[in-house]
Design a protein around this motif. Structure first.
Motif, PDB file in Angstrom:
ATOM      1  N   ALA A 169       0.816  -1.206   0.000  1.00  0.00           N
ATOM      2  CA  ALA A 169       0.000   0.000   0.000  1.00  0.00           C
ATOM      3  C   ALA A 169       0.857   1.268   0.000  1.00  0.00           C
ATOM      4  CB  ALA A 169      -0.929  -0.004   1.204  1.00  0.00           C
ATOM      5  N   PHE A 170       1.895   1.309   0.837  1.00  0.00           N
ATOM      6  CA  PHE A 170       2.722   2.522   0.915  1.00  0.00           C
ATOM      7  C   PHE A 170       3.866   2.513  -0.092  1.00  0.00           C
ATOM      8  CE2 PHE A 170       1.843   3.479   5.698  1.00  0.00           C
ATOM      9  CZ  PHE A 170       0.496   3.596   5.396  1.00  0.00           C
ATOM     10  N   GLY A 171       4.189   1.341  -0.626  1.00  0.00           N
ATOM     11  CA  GLY A 171       5.271   1.258  -1.600  1.00  0.00           C
ATOM     12  C   GLY A 171       6.648   1.460  -1.015  1.00  0.00           C
ATOM     13  N   LEU A 172       6.856   1.059   0.243  1.00  0.00           N
ATOM     14  CA  LEU A 172       8.200   1.158   0.829  1.00  0.00           C
ATOM     15  C   LEU A 172       9.093   0.080   0.221  1.00  0.00           C
ATOM     16  CD1 LEU A 172       7.416   1.791   4.600  1.00  0.00           C
ATOM     17  CD2 LEU A 172       8.052   3.417   2.848  1.00  0.00           C
ATOM     18  N   PRO A 173      10.414   0.299   0.231  1.00  0.00           N
ATOM     19  CA  PRO A 173      11.310  -0.677  -0.386  1.00  0.00           C
ATOM     20  C   PRO A 173      11.339  -2.006   0.377  1.00  0.00           C
ATOM     21  CG  PRO A 173      12.558   1.036   0.727  1.00  0.00           C
ATOM     22  CD  PRO A 173      11.138   1.471   0.752  1.00  0.00           C
ATOM     23  N   GLY A 185       4.932  -6.944 -11.759  1.00  0.00           N
ATOM     24  CA  GLY A 185       4.844  -5.776 -12.617  1.00  0.00           C
ATOM     25  C   GLY A 185       6.207  -5.262 -13.015  1.00  0.00           C
ATOM     26  N   VAL A 186       6.208  -4.138 -13.727  1.00  0.00           N
ATOM     27  CA  VAL A 186       7.448  -3.502 -14.148  1.00  0.00           C
ATOM     28  C   VAL A 186       7.642  -2.262 -13.297  1.00  0.00           C
ATOM     29  CG1 VAL A 186       8.590  -2.322 -16.051  1.00  0.00           C
ATOM     30  CG2 VAL A 186       7.242  -4.373 -16.489  1.00  0.00           C
ATOM     31  N   GLY A 187       8.858  -2.076 -12.807  1.00  0.00           N
ATOM     32  CA  GLY A 187       9.137  -0.911 -11.960  1.00  0.00           C
ATOM     33  C   GLY A 187      10.122  -1.286 -10.882  1.00  0.00           C
ATOM     34  N   VAL A 188      10.712  -0.273 -10.234  1.00  0.00           N
ATOM     35  CA  VAL A 188      11.800  -0.547  -9.297  1.00  0.00           C
ATOM     36  C   VAL A 188      11.374  -1.387  -8.110  1.00  0.00           C
ATOM     37  CG1 VAL A 188      13.331   1.353  -9.828  1.00  0.00           C
ATOM     38  CG2 VAL A 188      11.421   1.717  -8.284  1.00  0.00           C
ATOM     39  N   GLU A 189      10.072  -1.381  -7.766  1.00  0.00           N
ATOM     40  CA  GLU A 189       9.684  -2.152  -6.581  1.00  0.00           C
ATOM     41  C   GLU A 189       9.565  -3.648  -6.882  1.00  0.00           C
ATOM     42  OE1 GLU A 189       7.920   0.083  -8.226  1.00  0.00           O
ATOM     43  OE2 GLU A 189       5.782   0.034  -7.746  1.00  0.00           O
ATOM     44  N   TYR A 190       9.674  -4.018  -8.140  1.00  0.00           N
ATOM     45  CA  TYR A 190       9.594  -5.441  -8.486  1.00  0.00           C
ATOM     46  C   TYR A 190      10.983  -5.960  -8.840  1.00  0.00           C
ATOM     47  CZ  TYR A 190       4.687  -4.215  -8.747  1.00  0.00           C
ATOM     48  OH  TYR A 190       3.439  -3.753  -8.445  1.00  0.00           O
ATOM     49  N   VAL A 226      10.647   6.448  -0.325  1.00  0.00           N
ATOM     50  CA  VAL A 226       9.995   6.074  -1.575  1.00  0.00           C
ATOM     51  C   VAL A 226      10.657   6.827  -2.723  1.00  0.00           C
ATOM     52  CG1 VAL A 226       7.866   6.211  -2.877  1.00  0.00           C
ATOM     53  CG2 VAL A 226       7.824   5.464  -0.520  1.00  0.00           C
ATOM     54  N   GLN A 227      10.927   8.118  -2.466  1.00  0.00           N
ATOM     55  CA  GLN A 227      11.582   8.887  -3.513  1.00  0.00           C
ATOM     56  C   GLN A 227      13.014   8.400  -3.731  1.00  0.00           C
ATOM     57  OE1 GLN A 227      10.835  12.579  -1.709  1.00  0.00           O
ATOM     58  NE2 GLN A 227       8.814  12.800  -2.656  1.00  0.00           N
ATOM     59  N   ALA A 228      13.676   8.072  -2.615  1.00  0.00           N
ATOM     60  CA  ALA A 228      15.043   7.587  -2.735  1.00  0.00           C
ATOM     61  C   ALA A 228      15.068   6.280  -3.519  1.00  0.00           C
ATOM     62  CB  ALA A 228      15.648   7.384  -1.353  1.00  0.00           C
ATOM     63  N   ASP A 229      13.977   5.500  -3.361  1.00  0.00           N
ATOM     64  CA  ASP A 229      13.937   4.202  -4.001  1.00  0.00           C
ATOM     65  C   ASP A 229      13.600   4.304  -5.483  1.00  0.00           C
ATOM     66  OD1 ASP A 229      14.128   1.358  -3.552  1.00  0.00           O
ATOM     67  OD2 ASP A 229      12.027   1.299  -4.124  1.00  0.00           O
ATOM     68  N   ALA A 230      13.107   5.479  -5.895  1.00  0.00           N
ATOM     69  CA  ALA A 230      12.662   5.639  -7.272  1.00  0.00           C
ATOM     70  C   ALA A 230      13.766   5.260  -8.252  1.00  0.00           C
ATOM     71  CB  ALA A 230      12.208   7.076  -7.512  1.00  0.00           C
ATOM     72  N   ALA A 231      15.036   5.426  -7.824  1.00  0.00           N
ATOM     73  CA  ALA A 231      16.128   4.976  -8.671  1.00  0.00           C
ATOM     74  C   ALA A 231      16.914   3.938  -7.893  1.00  0.00           C
ATOM     75  CB  ALA A 231      17.008   6.155  -9.050  1.00  0.00           C
ATOM     76  N   ARG A 232      16.475   2.700  -7.964  1.00  0.00           N
ATOM     77  CA  ARG A 232      17.185   1.639  -7.252  1.00  0.00           C
ATOM     78  C   ARG A 232      18.524   1.416  -7.941  1.00  0.00           C
ATOM     79  NH1 ARG A 232      16.331  -3.719  -8.074  1.00  0.00           N
ATOM     80  NH2 ARG A 232      14.226  -3.493  -8.879  1.00  0.00           N
ATOM     81  N   ASP A 233      19.621   1.394  -7.195  1.00  0.00           N
ATOM     82  CA  ASP A 233      20.925   1.267  -7.841  1.00  0.00           C
ATOM     83  C   ASP A 233      21.557  -0.104  -7.621  1.00  0.00           C
ATOM     84  OD1 ASP A 233      21.379   1.564  -5.208  1.00  0.00           O
ATOM     85  OD2 ASP A 233      22.953   3.065  -5.378  1.00  0.00           O
ATOM     86  N   TYR A 234      20.762  -1.062  -7.150  1.00  0.00           N
ATOM     87  CA  TYR A 234      21.278  -2.426  -7.051  1.00  0.00           C
ATOM     88  C   TYR A 234      20.263  -3.367  -7.693  1.00  0.00           C
ATOM     89  CZ  TYR A 234      17.971  -2.421  -3.202  1.00  0.00           C
ATOM     90  OH  TYR A 234      16.820  -2.296  -2.458  1.00  0.00           O
TER      91      TYR A 234
END
Lengths: 415, 355
Positions: free
Chosen positions: A261-265, B77-82, B23-31
């Motif tokens: 929901a929050f999208g945390l890493p 899905g496609v995106g840094v969180e996946y 979340v913003q920091a994660d927007a560009a995952r570097d690993y």
């Protein structure tokens, strides 16, 4: 009258006997649990003490300017320096397979060690240096005697080379600094717990920062302000229920709420800390409420009687008196959080992470997870490292629980 | 009351503020983020570590979620969180391909990395067994053909190995193996149990006429205590085998390789499980291992293409590579070369044609 005293006297012996039996039963229970604890400790120490030492091999490395010519010293072929040093020690070794076996005696980490030396001090290029480098994990195990010589992990040639190194005093056991200074690795001789310890630190910091203030505020409100009605009863029942919920459920919650929901890493100490904070919150609330309840009403009445406001009464009198009990509860809750793995499984903290985390959003593992991962690794040398990591975790737990006891003894007031 | 409410509001806001920054920091995952099979995990981690130490990229993060769990995350899905890569101890299934496509993961690159042998082992103190796949089927299947003959199934009556095959010793049938969530179990069922079941012509005929029934016969393992689900921890199985010499265990070859002085692999269909026998295909119980790359992430996540290239180099997966030292059985030269080329070119698989 004398009749009843006779009855008492007759029964007295039996009653004393029964009491002694009762006492002994309790003592026996303690002794049994102590024996089990001692067994656990003994077996962990017995298995893990080996990991405190790591076999090293002394090499005379020539930092060949021919190999280190590249402008990018980072990517130079350092493993060749290691190999050349080994070939120079055993000039009789020839043939591709034999040479491969020979260089297998030394850990692949030796090359990185040389790289760091060169990058730290370029002046050593072109010189000869005597350097101790870690031995390969199989050599380490056999040299320590943890693995039989005929186990088939080392060839006859390799065993002979190790013996030769031993007679030249070029192989020895040294204190295993890598174990305390580096992150995880798939090479047991390079693997360490520092990365996991940092991960645990960041995670617990988040847990403490959230759970302690929230827990204390909740306890103060429920004890001092809340009216006694069915709503507060409901809240109380819920808190007690939460304290008994299996920890994996908090992991599922963390996955659904914080990650999805929050999208945390994933795998971040921040999320781990949030989840563990939820888990420890009920423990802290319950302990804090007990501590507040143990402050006698006369203190409150006296403070109010001399004209203090309710907030002054709480902040100046009740809280300082209840704080030791609250802290004890918090430390015990944190100790539980330190040893927890199940909820972290759900949020991706059970992962292979080599780099040491430097912040709350860097991917990180924690100590119990590291133990779990090593326990599942096929390499034999991880067996003793698993036990050693368990020992470290136990020491942390003892220190935390010890601190709780000291706090209680030192500051707690009895009424 | 109001004060407390406002305090809670503030702390909740704080919590949110805390959570939006990363979340913003994660927007560009570097690993690189990798999930998947616990069988591939020991190999993928070695490559990741080497990759992190020898390049300027960060070390990839690897979670051991099991093959199925890996696809579930990967296909999210496609995106840094996946995750960017998922490891698998079996090829991707049609259902998983469909799930990927539904969530926008349209281009998946399949890379086969080598083979893994599954061994049936016991303690060195006990005699080495010579098993056939039919023996294993009869010893472990929940239902077996009636020993009295005829095309009838009965609940497995065998208690000792000698009942199964007179050439085997008279020890109790007691096998420790992986649970149903494990890819090793899937592979064992497919390579051993199905094959063993097919040694009965009438069961083999079922495969064509009534595939469902065939699956039930060949895939259900005993639940009466002869087959013990021992969890995913193969080290634990090794320890239990050492303590109990009459028990057998089923696990990946790398654990036999590392514990060669404690346990021995049974001959299956006359072949001892050795590195060479698995590599040249004479040992019958071996399966391919894979990883799958999300092509949409190539170029977005630093180092992804380089990691794939590092994995697909002879230095890693070749016969002399460092993965072979860890117990991975390399592919034959021609196949390896073809795979390496495909991996570098990143040619996606056709999801619609999956079975």
């Amino acid at each position: 009258m004398s009749r009843s005293i006779d009855i008492v006297q007759r029964g007295l012996k039996r009653r004393y006997r029964a009491e002694r039996r009762f006492q002994r039963l309790g003592l026996a229970a303690i002794v049994v649990s102590l024996i089990f604890l001692a067994l656990l400790f003994a077996s962990i120490v017995h298995r893990g003490h080996g990991a405190l030492f790591q076999t090293h091999i002394q090499l005379n490395v020539f930092f060949d300017p021919q190999i280190l010519t590249e402008t990018d010293l980072n990517a130079a072929d350092y493993s060749r320096l290691v190999k050349e040093a080994l070939y120079a020690m055993f000039p009789a070794v020839s043939g591709r397979n034999e040479k491969r076996n020979l260089s297998g005696l030394v850990s692949s980490g030796a090359a990185y060690q040389l790289r760091d030396m060169v990058l730290g001090n370029r002046a050593i290029i072109g010189t000869h240096q005597e350097i101790w480098v870690p031995a390969d994990d199989d050599v380490d195990m056999i040299y320590k005697g943890a693995l039989a010589r005929d186990s088939g992990r080392l060839s006859k040639d390799q065993l002979a080379w190790v013996d030769q190194l031993h007679s030249q005093k070029k192989i020895e056991k040294q204190f295993n600094t890598a174990f305390f200074r580096s992150g995880d690795s798939r090479e047991p001789e390079l693997a360490g717990i520092w990365g996991a310890a940092c991960g645990s630190f960041f995670t617990l910091l988040v847990t403490l920062a959230l759970a302690f203030p929230l827990g204390v505020a909740t306890a103060v409100y429920l004890e001092e302000f809340a009216p006694k009605n069915s709503w507060t009863d409901l809240i109380e029942v819920n808190i007690n229920n939460l304290a008994a919920v299996p920890s994996i459920v908090f992991g599922l919650l963390g996955l659904a709420v914080f990650l999805n929901a929050f999208g945390l890493p994933r795998s971040a100490p921040l999320v781990g800390g949030l989840v563990l904070a939820l888990m420890t919150l009920p423990t802290i609330i319950i302990a804090s409420r007990a501590a507040l309840q143990s402050v006698p009403p006369s203190i409150r009445d006296a403070a109010l009687g001399v004209g203090a406001s309710r907030m002054q009464m709480i902040l100046h009198h009740v809280l300082p008196l209840a704080l030791p009990g609250m802290l004890t509860g918090t430390i015990i809750g944190m100790a539980r959080a330190l040893g927890e793995t199940a909820p972290l499984l759900m949020i991706g903290m059970v992962a292979f992470i080599v780099d040491i985390p430097h912040g709350f959003t860097d991917p990180a593992a924690v100590l119990p997870v590291q133990i779990y991962l090593w326990a599942d690794s096929p390499e034999r040398a991880f067996v003793e490292r698993t036990a050693a990591a368990t020992l470290v975790l136990l020491l942390f737990l003892i220190a935390m629980n010890g601190a709780a006891v000291v706090l209680r003894k030192k500051f707690e007031r009895r009424w | 009351m109001l004060k407390m409410v406002s305090m809670y509001t503030v702390s909740t806001l704080l919590l949110f503020a805390l959570s939006t920054v990363p979340v913003q920091a994660d927007a560009a995952r570097d690993y690189i983020s990798i999930v998947g099979s616990s069988t591939v995990y020991p190999f993928a981690t070695v490559v990741a570590e080497q990759f992190g130490k020898t390049t300027s990229f960060k070390t990839p993060k690897i979670e051991s979620t099991g093959t199925g769990g890996g696809f579930k995350l990967f296909c999210g899905g496609v995106g840094v969180e996946y995750p960017d890569i998922t490891d698998a101890s079996r090829p991707i299934k049609k259902s998983e391909g469909d799930m990927c496509a539904q969530n926008g993961v349209k281009e998946i690159v399949e890379v086969k990395i080598g083979y893994d042998g599954i061994v049936v082992a016991n303690a060195k103190k006990a005699p080495q067994l010579q098993l056939s796949r039919k023996d294993l089927f009869l010893a472990l299947a929940k239902q077996v053909p009636d020993p009295a003959g005829g095309e009838k199934l009965v609940a497995n009556p065998y208690k000792i190995w000698k009942d199964v095959n007179p050439a085997l010793p008279a020890t109790k049938i007691e096998v420790l193996g992986p649970p149903p969530t494990s890819g090793t179990r899937d592979a064992f069922v497919e390579l051993v149990m199905e094959h063993g079941a097919e040694s009965y012509p009438w069961i083999k005929a079922l495969k064509k006429s009534d595939e469902k029934q065939f699956k039930i016969i060949s895939q259900a393992l005993r639940e009466d205590g002869a087959y013990i689900e021992a969890g995913e921890n193969d080290n634990l199985i090794v320890q239990k085998l050492e303590a109990n010499p009459s028990a057998m265990g089923i696990f990946g070859f790398s654990y036999l390789d590392q514990n060669g002085e404690k346990i021995q692999g049974a001959k299956v269909d006359g072949v001892v499980p050795t590195f060479e026998a698995i590599a040249n295909g004479t040992y019958p119980v071996s399966r391919p291992l894979f990883f799958y790359v999300k092509k949409a992430h190539v170029g977005k996540i630093p180092g992804l293409a380089e990691y794939v290239k590092a994995f697909a180099s002879d230095k890693a997966w070749g016969p002399e590579g460092y993965l072979a030292d860890k117990g991975l059985i390399p592919m034959p030269d021609a196949e390896r070369q073809k795979m390496a080329e495909a991996a570098v070119q990143m040619k996606p698989i056709a999801i619609g044609q999956l079975k």
